[in-house]
Design an enzyme around this catalytic site. Structure first.
Site, mmCIF file in Angstrom:
data_model
loop_
_atom_site.group_PDB
_atom_site.id
_atom_site.type_symbol
_atom_site.label_atom_id
_atom_site.label_comp_id
_atom_site.label_asym_id
_atom_site.label_seq_id
_atom_site.Cartn_x
_atom_site.Cartn_y
_atom_site.Cartn_z
ATOM 1 N N THR A 191 0.919 -1.141 0.000
ATOM 2 C CA THR A 191 0.000 0.000 0.000
ATOM 3 C C THR A 191 0.958 1.190 0.000
ATOM 4 O O THR A 191 1.544 1.525 1.025
ATOM 5 C CB THR A 191 -0.929 -0.023 1.234
ATOM 6 O OG1 THR A 191 -1.735 -1.201 1.173
ATOM 7 C CG2 THR A 191 -1.837 1.195 1.252
ATOM 8 N N PRO A 192 1.186 1.776 -1.180
ATOM 9 C CA PRO A 192 2.366 2.618 -1.410
ATOM 10 C C PRO A 192 2.281 4.047 -0.848
ATOM 11 O O PRO A 192 2.192 5.018 -1.593
ATOM 12 C CB PRO A 192 2.481 2.624 -2.935
ATOM 13 C CG PRO A 192 1.072 2.487 -3.399
ATOM 14 C CD PRO A 192 0.404 1.584 -2.400
ATOM 15 N N CYS A 193 2.379 4.153 0.448
ATOM 16 C CA CYS A 193 2.375 5.475 1.086
ATOM 17 C C CYS A 193 3.581 6.299 0.673
ATOM 18 O O CYS A 193 3.560 7.529 0.773
ATOM 19 C CB CYS A 193 2.277 5.350 2.604
ATOM 20 S SG CYS A 193 3.533 4.297 3.348
ATOM 21 N N HIS A 194 4.633 5.645 0.175
ATOM 22 C CA HIS A 194 5.808 6.390 -0.286
ATOM 23 C C HIS A 194 5.491 7.245 -1.508
ATOM 24 O O HIS A 194 6.246 8.148 -1.839
ATOM 25 C CB HIS A 194 6.985 5.433 -0.578
ATOM 26 C CG HIS A 194 6.737 4.501 -1.722
ATOM 27 N ND1 HIS A 194 6.067 3.305 -1.570
ATOM 28 C CD2 HIS A 194 7.070 4.587 -3.038
ATOM 29 C CE1 HIS A 194 5.998 2.696 -2.742
ATOM 30 N NE2 HIS A 194 6.599 3.449 -3.651
ATOM 31 N N ARG A 195 4.366 7.007 -2.160
ATOM 32 C CA ARG A 195 3.985 7.763 -3.356
ATOM 33 C C ARG A 195 3.177 9.015 -3.026
ATOM 34 O O ARG A 195 2.602 9.636 -3.923
ATOM 35 C CB ARG A 195 3.195 6.869 -4.304
ATOM 36 C CG ARG A 195 4.008 5.713 -4.843
ATOM 37 C CD ARG A 195 3.230 4.832 -5.788
ATOM 38 N NE ARG A 195 4.013 3.626 -6.092
ATOM 39 C CZ ARG A 195 3.482 2.462 -6.399
ATOM 40 N NH1 ARG A 195 2.168 2.320 -6.480
ATOM 41 N NH2 ARG A 195 4.262 1.423 -6.638
#
Length: 165
Positions: free
Chosen positions: A134-138
């Site tokens: 779940t790409p919170c880095h994006r």
């Protein structure tokens, strides 16, 4: 029922992946310490965790991602639970943010259907137990700067640079 976990070496650093009985990721992070990950799992999904040599298809899909298939993580099942409906929805929306196309916290709040809830959107990023999948880095600050990242801003920057290639 028992959780299984595996730490794999990646170019961004060691990634520990915790999966449930169905093979869905319940926690993940750029650490070798399982004790950093277990508290992130919702209490109803938290169980004793045992190290294994291979967490199954998730490990293969993760390796494919780091080998160049930036879309490989989209097929990885996750099992996240929260007591708030907005956060659950926000995590679902976050999974739809494509590699190489980061958004700001403001844009993320808009995508989640609550344009005024920028702080709640940021909280969804901060409480995300399954980093990378779940790409919170994006999700970035309005000025395009990184903001925070539980696993360190150098890891976040590496992931963003890798996905932008």
């Amino acid at each position: 029922m028992m959780l299984k976990y595996q730490t794999i070496e990646t170019p961004a650093g060691p990634l520990t992946i915790v999966v449930g009985e169905t093979g869905a990721v319940r926690a993940a992070g750029f650490t070798t310490e399982i004790d950093e990950l277990l508290p992130l799992i919702h209490p109803r999904l938290r169980e004793q965790a045992t190290p294994v040599d291979d967490v199954g298809p998730v490990a293969a899909q993760t390796r494919s991602y780091f080998d160049g298939d930036r879309a490989a993580l989209g097929a990885v099942p996750v099992e996240q639970r929260t007591d708030g409906s907005f956060m659950a929805h926000a995590w679902q929306v976050m999974r739809e943010i494509k590699p190489g196309h980061p958004v700001t916290y403001t844009q993320f709040a808009e995508l989640a259907g609550r344009p005024a809830a920028v702080r709640a959107a940021a909280t969804a990023c901060a409480r995300n137990p399954v980093a990378l999948y779940t790409p919170c880095h994006r999700v970035l600050r309005l000025d395009g700067s990184l903001g925070g990242y539980r696993w360190g801003t150098p890891v976040k920057q590496w992931l963003l640079d890798y996905e932008a290639e």
